[in-house]
Scaffold this active site. Structure first.
Site, PDB file in Angstrom:
ATOM      1  N   GLY A 106       0.830  -1.192   0.000  1.00 28.06           N
ATOM      2  CA  GLY A 106       0.000   0.000   0.000  1.00 28.06           C
ATOM      3  C   GLY A 106       0.863   1.239   0.000  1.00 28.06           C
ATOM      4  O   GLY A 106       2.079   1.174   0.178  1.00 28.06           O
ATOM      5  N   ASN A 118       0.319   8.559   2.867  1.00 30.72           N
ATOM      6  CA  ASN A 118       0.871   9.901   2.759  1.00 30.72           C
ATOM      7  C   ASN A 118       2.298   9.851   3.258  1.00 30.72           C
ATOM      8  O   ASN A 118       2.524   9.779   4.435  1.00 30.72           O
ATOM      9  CB  ASN A 118       0.074  10.871   3.616  1.00 30.72           C
ATOM     10  CG  ASN A 118      -1.365  10.878   3.189  1.00 30.72           C
ATOM     11  OD1 ASN A 118      -1.693  11.290   2.093  1.00 30.72           O
ATOM     12  ND2 ASN A 118      -2.227  10.356   4.061  1.00 30.72           N
ATOM     13  N   THR A 161       5.642   4.220   1.288  1.00 33.82           N
ATOM     14  CA  THR A 161       5.150   3.057   0.571  1.00 33.82           C
ATOM     15  C   THR A 161       5.500   1.842   1.415  1.00 33.82           C
ATOM     16  O   THR A 161       6.610   1.747   1.922  1.00 33.82           O
ATOM     17  CB  THR A 161       5.831   2.954  -0.803  1.00 33.82           C
ATOM     18  OG1 THR A 161       5.655   4.201  -1.466  1.00 33.82           O
ATOM     19  CG2 THR A 161       5.215   1.853  -1.648  1.00 33.82           C
ATOM     20  N   ASP A 210      -2.427   9.026  15.325  1.00 37.48           N
ATOM     21  CA  ASP A 210      -2.894   8.706  13.974  1.00 37.48           C
ATOM     22  C   ASP A 210      -3.782   7.460  13.980  1.00 37.48           C
ATOM     23  O   ASP A 210      -3.623   6.554  13.166  1.00 37.48           O
ATOM     24  CB  ASP A 210      -1.665   8.516  13.057  1.00 37.48           C
ATOM     25  CG  ASP A 210      -2.008   8.730  11.587  1.00 37.48           C
ATOM     26  OD1 ASP A 210      -3.125   9.205  11.289  1.00 37.48           O
ATOM     27  OD2 ASP A 210      -1.161   8.415  10.735  1.00 37.48           O
TER      28      ASP A 210
HETATM   29  P1  ATP Z   1      -1.100   7.274   6.108  1.00 39.21           P
HETATM   30  O1  ATP Z   1       0.174   7.404   5.376  1.00 39.21           O
HETATM   31  O2  ATP Z   1      -1.957   8.479   6.029  1.00 39.21           O
HETATM   32  O3  ATP Z   1      -0.898   6.775   7.500  1.00 39.21           O
HETATM   33  P2  ATP Z   1      -1.908   4.617   5.384  1.00 39.21           P
HETATM   34  O4  ATP Z   1      -1.909   4.144   6.780  1.00 39.21           O
HETATM   35  O5  ATP Z   1      -2.944   4.055   4.485  1.00 39.21           O
HETATM   36  O6  ATP Z   1      -1.999   6.185   5.340  1.00 39.21           O
HETATM   37  P3  ATP Z   1       0.709   3.492   5.121  1.00 39.21           P
HETATM   38  O7  ATP Z   1       0.902   3.572   6.574  1.00 39.21           O
HETATM   39  O8  ATP Z   1       1.832   3.898   4.236  1.00 39.21           O
HETATM   40  O9  ATP Z   1      -0.534   4.374   4.684  1.00 39.21           O
HETATM   41  O10 ATP Z   1       0.282   2.015   4.789  1.00 39.21           O
HETATM   42  C1  ATP Z   1      -0.120   1.659   3.499  1.00 39.21           C
HETATM   43  C2  ATP Z   1      -0.835   0.332   3.559  1.00 39.21           C
HETATM   44  O11 ATP Z   1       0.095  -0.708   3.795  1.00 39.21           O
HETATM   45  C3  ATP Z   1      -1.826   0.212   4.705  1.00 39.21           C
HETATM   46  O12 ATP Z   1      -3.069   0.735   4.330  1.00 39.21           O
HETATM   47  C4  ATP Z   1      -1.877  -1.284   4.946  1.00 39.21           C
HETATM   48  O13 ATP Z   1      -2.875  -1.856   4.144  1.00 39.21           O
HETATM   49  C5  ATP Z   1      -0.511  -1.760   4.505  1.00 39.21           C
HETATM   50  N1  ATP Z   1       0.320  -2.098   5.673  1.00 39.21           N
HETATM   51  C6  ATP Z   1       0.994  -1.240   6.450  1.00 39.21           C
HETATM   52  N2  ATP Z   1       1.682  -1.882   7.422  1.00 39.21           N
HETATM   53  C7  ATP Z   1       1.435  -3.198   7.266  1.00 39.21           C
HETATM   54  C8  ATP Z   1       1.840  -4.403   7.969  1.00 39.21           C
HETATM   55  N3  ATP Z   1       2.638  -4.368   9.030  1.00 39.21           N
HETATM   56  N4  ATP Z   1       1.362  -5.586   7.511  1.00 39.21           N
HETATM   57  C9  ATP Z   1       0.546  -5.634   6.450  1.00 39.21           C
HETATM   58  N5  ATP Z   1       0.125  -4.552   5.762  1.00 39.21           N
HETATM   59  C10 ATP Z   1       0.561  -3.345   6.139  1.00 39.21           C
END
Ligand code: ATP
Ligand code: MG
Length: 435
Positions: A161, A164, A167, A271
């Protein structure tokens, strides 16, 4: 000047290892050698080299030569800064001795500091100074060896995913033989700030709760920080939408326990939102992306402008906030998960949760949203209503949250409910993608 923190990059056959050194002025040759041996245990390293401006290798075998290297490095760092560049780390190339049998044993005895622990004639350790020196060398070793994971040991698999600022990738750590989630955030910041972020992240090593994602390591490579955590095979809750109440209840128990744990460490999450609540097929629910590093949060915020739609009204209007702001975010997140849509219909989050401030003004001005009649239990509706009181002090305090009847009724340790639900949703998703 020569007390400025630096990043040392040890070039090993297995790849680079970057480490922040807080106080290079107390660094001595032997400490560095010990740290190198810790990351290259199979080699018999007796010295190391660095490169001068024309690429010639210069050997370091003593404290004097180490000092010369540091002073050369500070000059190049200054030059790079004056040219508007981000200073490169100090690259060192470990040099292996001839054979283990013939190795120069003096290389093992360079430490010239008196060490009361090794000297039986000292009945009493002779000074505090010695202890603190010993401590700083242990500290250094710890800092250098804490970077257990580095870029070269990671096999990146699919992208999980994009949020903001970062990646997230699913990845495999070859040495540790485990699957990771690696969040990569590009950050154009000084080495000084990098160092500050690394030390702020240190608290993550101490976080130990079944409701908080396990942190393995973080490292900078060039202008990116990579944060390695446990991988959750169910992903985040934002992609599930409409979650039935008996499942949501068990998830809420874990979220409240996770937050209570963070608050007990004096950490605000800052957050809380569905994309930062992760689940797995074993039925575990864990929080991620909490703001332990102010500097990291600030550095990301400089690049990505916008306000988070899950923020409490007092945060949107720029007032001071505390635990109660996290409680609001719990309320709005669970309301969204129950409804299958963001509770303020006029706010459409098409791409992520950051929005222009004006769009979120209704959260400050209007009464909090209410549930449609008759679809949800009284306990659940009461729980959300309490969490989303506009006045922060009217929201439940941590122990009131845990004691709320909606939470207590689902606090039965039944992981199977969440596990079965995650497995079923993943199957449905796979079936949909297959067609
Ligand atoms: P923001 O950047 O605003 O916090 P977000 O939480 O959607 O938004 P990221 O924290 O970059 O963005 O995470 C992107 C995506 O990656 C998440 O929505 C989640 O689906 C996936 N993800 C993050 N961490 C993990 C993890 N430890 N295991 C599995 N999937 C994950
Ligand atoms: Mg996130």
């Amino acid at each position: 000047m020569d007390t400025e923190a630096i990043v040392i990059r040890i070039k090993t056959p297995a790849g680079d290892m970057d480490s922040a050194v807080d106080c290079p002025s107390v660094l001595n040759f032997n400490d560095l050698l010990v740290a190198i041996r810790d990351v290259m245990p199979e080699a018999t390293v007796t010295a190391f080299e660095y490169e001068d401006e024309v690429g010639d290798r210069i050997t370091v075998r003593s404290d004097e030569e180490l000092k010369a290297m540091l002073s050369y490095y500070y000059n190049t760092m200054n030059e790079q800064r004056m040219n508007g560049l981000l200073p490169d780390p100090l690259q060192i190339f470990p040099r292996a001795g001839k054979t283990p049998g013939n190795r120069n044993i003096h290389g093992l005895k360079v430490n010239t500091r008196p060490n009361p622990a090794n000297d039986c004639t000292h009945a009493v350790p002779d000074s505090m100074a010695n202890n603190s020196l010993k401590k700083s060398s242990a500290e250094l070793k710890r800092i250098l060896t804490n970077g257990q994971i580095n870029a070269q040991d990671i096999n990146y698999q699919e992208q999980l995913g994009h949020g903001n600022g970062g990646t997230v990738y699913k990845a495999y750590h070859i040495l540790g033989k485990r699957v990771l989630a690696v969040k990569v955030i590009p950050l154009d910041i000084t080495v000084e700030l990098q160092k500050q972020i690394m030390s702020e992240l240190e608290i993550l090593y101490k976080c130990d709760s079944p409701y908080i994602i396990t942190f393995f390591s973080a490292f900078f490579v060039e202008n990116r920080i990579s944060i390695c955590t446990e991988f959750m095979d169910g992903g985040s809750l934002d992609v599930y939408k409409r979650i039935p109440e008996h499942v949501l209840g068990r998830i809420a128990v874990a979220v409240v326990k996770g937050l209570t744990y963070l608050w007990s460490l004096k950490i605000l999450h800052r957050d809380v939102k569905p994309s930062n609540m992760l689940v797995n097929t074993r039925g575990q629910v864990k929080l991620c992306d909490f703001g332990v590093s102010t500097q990291l949060v600030n550095s990301i915020a400089k690049t990505y402008v916008g306000t988070n739609a899950y923020m409490a009204p007092e945060r949107i209007s720029g007032e001071q906030y505390g635990i109660h702001a996290d409680v609001w975010s719990v309320g709005i997140s669970f309301m969204e998960l129950a409804l299958g849509m963001f509770p303020y219909p006029q706010i459409q989050k098409n791409q992520g949760s950051l929005m222009p401030l004006q769009l979120l003004q209704c959260i400050v001005d209007e009464d909090p949203p209410v549930f449609p009649v008759g679809q949800f239990s009284e306990k659940f509706v009461h729980f959300i209503t309490q969490c989303m009181r506009r006045q922060p002090k009217e929201r439940p305090a941590p122990n009131n949250l845990m004691d709320h009847s909606f939470i207590t009724q689902f606090n039965d340790g039944n992981a199977e409910v969440v596990s079965m639900w995650v497995c079923r949703c993943l199957e449905e998703r796979r079936a949909q993608q297959g067609h």
